[in-house]
Design an enzyme around this catalytic site. Structure first.
Site, PDB file in Angstrom:
ATOM      1  N   GLY A  56       0.809  -1.216   0.000  1.00  0.00           N
ATOM      2  CA  GLY A  56       0.000   0.000   0.000  1.00  0.00           C
ATOM      3  C   GLY A  56       0.835   1.254   0.000  1.00  0.00           C
ATOM      4  O   GLY A  56       1.135   1.825   1.064  1.00  0.00           O
ATOM      5  N   SER A  97       3.050   9.348  -8.866  1.00  0.00           N
ATOM      6  CA  SER A  97       4.460   9.517  -9.213  1.00  0.00           C
ATOM      7  C   SER A  97       5.264  10.200  -8.119  1.00  0.00           C
ATOM      8  O   SER A  97       6.492  10.123  -8.108  1.00  0.00           O
ATOM      9  CB  SER A  97       4.583  10.338 -10.510  1.00  0.00           C
ATOM     10  OG  SER A  97       4.019   9.635 -11.597  1.00  0.00           O
ATOM     11  N   LEU A 101      10.286  -0.992  -4.822  1.00  0.00           N
ATOM     12  CA  LEU A 101       9.805  -0.717  -6.184  1.00  0.00           C
ATOM     13  C   LEU A 101      10.863  -1.048  -7.224  1.00  0.00           C
ATOM     14  O   LEU A 101      10.546  -1.541  -8.310  1.00  0.00           O
ATOM     15  CB  LEU A 101       9.394   0.752  -6.308  1.00  0.00           C
ATOM     16  CG  LEU A 101       8.066   1.146  -5.658  1.00  0.00           C
ATOM     17  CD1 LEU A 101       7.853   2.653  -5.802  1.00  0.00           C
ATOM     18  CD2 LEU A 101       6.901   0.404  -6.284  1.00  0.00           C
ATOM     19  N   ARG A 105      -2.488 -17.676 -42.316  1.00  0.00           N
ATOM     20  CA  ARG A 105      -3.568 -16.880 -42.898  1.00  0.00           C
ATOM     21  C   ARG A 105      -3.273 -16.649 -44.380  1.00  0.00           C
ATOM     22  O   ARG A 105      -2.223 -16.072 -44.734  1.00  0.00           O
ATOM     23  CB  ARG A 105      -3.680 -15.541 -42.167  1.00  0.00           C
ATOM     24  CG  ARG A 105      -4.630 -14.531 -42.786  1.00  0.00           C
ATOM     25  CD  ARG A 105      -6.077 -14.940 -42.678  1.00  0.00           C
ATOM     26  NE  ARG A 105      -6.963 -13.832 -43.033  1.00  0.00           N
ATOM     27  CZ  ARG A 105      -8.285 -13.941 -43.116  1.00  0.00           C
ATOM     28  NH1 ARG A 105      -8.879 -15.110 -42.858  1.00  0.00           N
ATOM     29  NH2 ARG A 105      -9.020 -12.904 -43.437  1.00  0.00           N
ATOM     30  N   GLU A 165       4.497   1.387 -11.271  1.00  0.00           N
ATOM     31  CA  GLU A 165       5.909   1.223 -10.910  1.00  0.00           C
ATOM     32  C   GLU A 165       6.797   2.275 -11.592  1.00  0.00           C
ATOM     33  O   GLU A 165       7.935   2.003 -11.961  1.00  0.00           O
ATOM     34  CB  GLU A 165       6.406  -0.182 -11.268  1.00  0.00           C
ATOM     35  CG  GLU A 165       5.433  -1.279 -10.927  1.00  0.00           C
ATOM     36  CD  GLU A 165       5.691  -1.921  -9.583  1.00  0.00           C
ATOM     37  OE1 GLU A 165       6.731  -1.628  -8.982  1.00  0.00           O
ATOM     38  OE2 GLU A 165       4.846  -2.713  -9.140  1.00  0.00           O
ATOM     39  N   THR A 194       5.924   5.814 -14.230  1.00  0.00           N
ATOM     40  CA  THR A 194       5.494   6.057 -15.602  1.00  0.00           C
ATOM     41  C   THR A 194       6.702   6.231 -16.526  1.00  0.00           C
ATOM     42  O   THR A 194       7.837   6.398 -16.072  1.00  0.00           O
ATOM     43  CB  THR A 194       4.634   7.328 -15.685  1.00  0.00           C
ATOM     44  OG1 THR A 194       5.450   8.458 -15.308  1.00  0.00           O
ATOM     45  CG2 THR A 194       3.425   7.252 -14.763  1.00  0.00           C
TER      46      THR A 194
END
Length: 387
Positions: A133, A141, A242, A271, A366, A368
């Protein structure tokens, strides 16, 4: 030439690393892949504890940690596990990252011996789930601006605040919660069922749907003094965790890119249009070549950072480099693979659109792309643009 490992990156793995790669790949393909499209469509993992026990038996939770039931592997082995997990779905790699790289790492690095013994063996076995948390509705950020507060009341701590976008939050047996105190940011272990703690599932997601995302509300949550992580002081503590999770993303994004490429290559060869496979057309081959380059460069980046980490030479900026580069590569590959599949690419029959939208979440959490770009800018110029 081997289209699945064009530059023979995996040739640089040792026997133990290959064995771990193969074990995780085989398990994921046999036990998880058959269900993941349905979980994505349903927007949840119906029985996360059953999934966790299977992954715990496989040994991937906290596998890079030493002792307390953890496997104690090297960083590259952990990265390989993340690659194979995210080749199936980002939600599964996220479950493992949050459990091992965030919640377990926080306890392992900053917890007391009693906290480690209470939680880590059960979490490693998948018998208990954890969450992390940190992020808040108004603090993403810039985690240092969090509003969650912990105040002393006698020998107890009392926590108030809200956390948002918390993977595993609604099903976690313990939440690692970060809060502002008079002494700075501290970490706390909040067991499930603690009075004042509530968790609500976030619905309406268009990305990372095979994952349980939650809001945590702490309303006068009273904890004993022993609930605080004794060595977790300051913002560097959660940022350390992190960085561990971001390392897993470096590898995981390479796995998602590889899966998209392999799906597109197979589809292009089977295909038929205008009397021949679409793989025979120049525009399609151009797309295949672009994807091939991105996939192999992502694999090389992941392995190099993994080796640096195992040598004790990896800096958080190296991890930022890997996350920025590999997530961008995976986004390009997923979009290109979707175009190769044509209309079929938007269905869950093929994995490409699922990976494509998942990467939108991976690019955001985690750190930007903008945050990692600024981190790299600071690393090479010596000037910080954050404040």
């Amino acid at each position: 030439m081997n289209p699945h490992d064009f530059l023979e990156v995996d040739r640089d793995l040792d026997d133990e690393e290959r064995a771990i790669r193969d074990a995780v790949r085989d398990y994921c393909r046999a036990e998880l892949l058959p269900h993941v499209a349905g979980w994505f469509e349903a927007g949840t993992i119906p029985d996360p504890h059953a999934v966790a026990k299977g992954l715990g038996a496989l040994g991937v939770f906290g596998m890079h940690l030493e002792g307390y039931g953890c496997a104690g592997t090297n960083a590259v082995s952990y990265g390989l596990a993340c690659r194979e997990l995210e080749a199936v779905d980002s939600g599964l790699r996220s479950l493992v990252s949050v459990q091992g790289s965030l919640a377990m790492t926080a306890i392992h690095r900053f917890g007391s011996e009693e906290q480690k013994l209470e939680w880590l063996p059960r979490m490693a076995a998948g018998e208990a789930l954890g969450c992390f948390g940190l992020t808040e509705p108004d603090s993403g950020s810039d985690p240092g601006s969090m509003r969650t507060r912990a105040r002393r009341d006698g020998t107890d701590w009392v926590l108030d605040g809200t956390k948002m976008w918390i993977t595993n939050g609604a099903v976690a047996d313990v939440a690692v919660v970060w809060a502002q105190t008079e002494e700075g940011i501290r970490g706390f272990l909040v067991p499930r069922g603690t009075p004042g703690l509530s968790a609500g599932v976030v619905h309406g997601k268009l990305s990372l749907r095979a994952s349980i995302t939650s809001e945590l509300v702490l309303d006068g949550v009273r904890l004993p003094h022993e609930a605080a992580l004794p060595l977790a002081e300051g913002i560097k503590a959660p940022l350390t965790c992190l960085s561990e999770a971001r390392f897993g993303i470096v590898w995981g994004a390479a796995g998602a890119a590889r899966d998209c490429f392999e799906a597109a290559l197979d589809y292009a060869q089977t295909r038929t249009q205008f009397g021949r496979p679409i793989a025979a057309f120049q525009l399609t081959q151009g797309k295949i070549a672009d994807m091939l380059v991105d996939v192999n460069q992502a694999s090389l980046t992941a392995l190099r950072i993994g080796r640096l980490k195992d040598e004790g030479r990896a800096h958080p900026s190296h991890v930022s480099f890997g996350k920025l580069a590999n997530v961008r590569a995976a986004q390009r590959v997923a979009a290109t693979a979707r175009s190769v599949h044509g209309a079929s690419g938007i269905t869950l029959e093929y994995p490409v659109m699922r990976h494509m939208v998942n990467m939108e979440s991976v690019a955001t959490y985690e750190g930007t792309a903008e945050i990692h770009a600024l981190t790299l800018g600071r690393a090479v110029t010596g000037h910080s643009a954050f404040r």
